[in-house]
Design an enzyme around this catalytic site. Structure first.
Site, PDB file in Angstrom:
ATOM      1  N   ASP A 124       0.822  -1.220   0.000  1.00  0.00           N
ATOM      2  CA  ASP A 124       0.000   0.000   0.000  1.00  0.00           C
ATOM      3  C   ASP A 124       0.851   1.263   0.000  1.00  0.00           C
ATOM      4  OD1 ASP A 124      -2.007  -1.839   0.308  1.00  0.00           O
ATOM      5  OD2 ASP A 124      -2.777  -1.034   2.178  1.00  0.00           O
ATOM      6  N   THR A 125       1.869   1.272   0.841  1.00  0.00           N
ATOM      7  CA  THR A 125       2.729   2.446   0.938  1.00  0.00           C
ATOM      8  C   THR A 125       3.502   2.647  -0.357  1.00  0.00           C
ATOM      9  OG1 THR A 125       2.931   2.057   3.316  1.00  0.00           O
ATOM     10  CG2 THR A 125       4.530   3.548   2.313  1.00  0.00           C
TER      11      THR A 125
END
Length: 92
Positions: A38-39
């Site tokens: 996600d990051t």
């Protein structure tokens, strides 16, 4: 902060929505397929100049979480360092 211009309050919230342009531009570049996914997605989208918008959602916390905090944090730190010091490649 490693990426000060990326103003995201919760990079690892479990919900992301992308349009086709963003998927085609960013997803093939993502190296991490675990918690840092996600990051990394958000960092790459930001670096590609894509618009990132946070929307509030109603969230119910799962008290029976299986997240291993130490290994997840270690993975995130490694991912942030990799992203911070990686060579920028030009699209072919």
């Amino acid at each position: 902060m490693t990426f000060p211009r990326l103003k995201i309050s919760d990079a690892q919230c479990g919900f992301k929505a992308l349009n086709r342009k963003a998927v085609l531009a960013v997803v093939p570049q993502i190296e991490n397929r675990m918690w840092f996914f996600d990051t990394e997605l958000l960092i790459l989208a930001h670096q590609a100049g894509l618009k990132i918008c946070e929307l509030p959602v109603r969230w119910v916390e799962d008290t029976d979480t299986k997240v291993k905090i130490i290994s997840t944090a270690t993975e995130d730190i490694r991912g942030l360092l990799r992203m911070r010091f990686r060579r920028k490649t030009r699209p072919s």
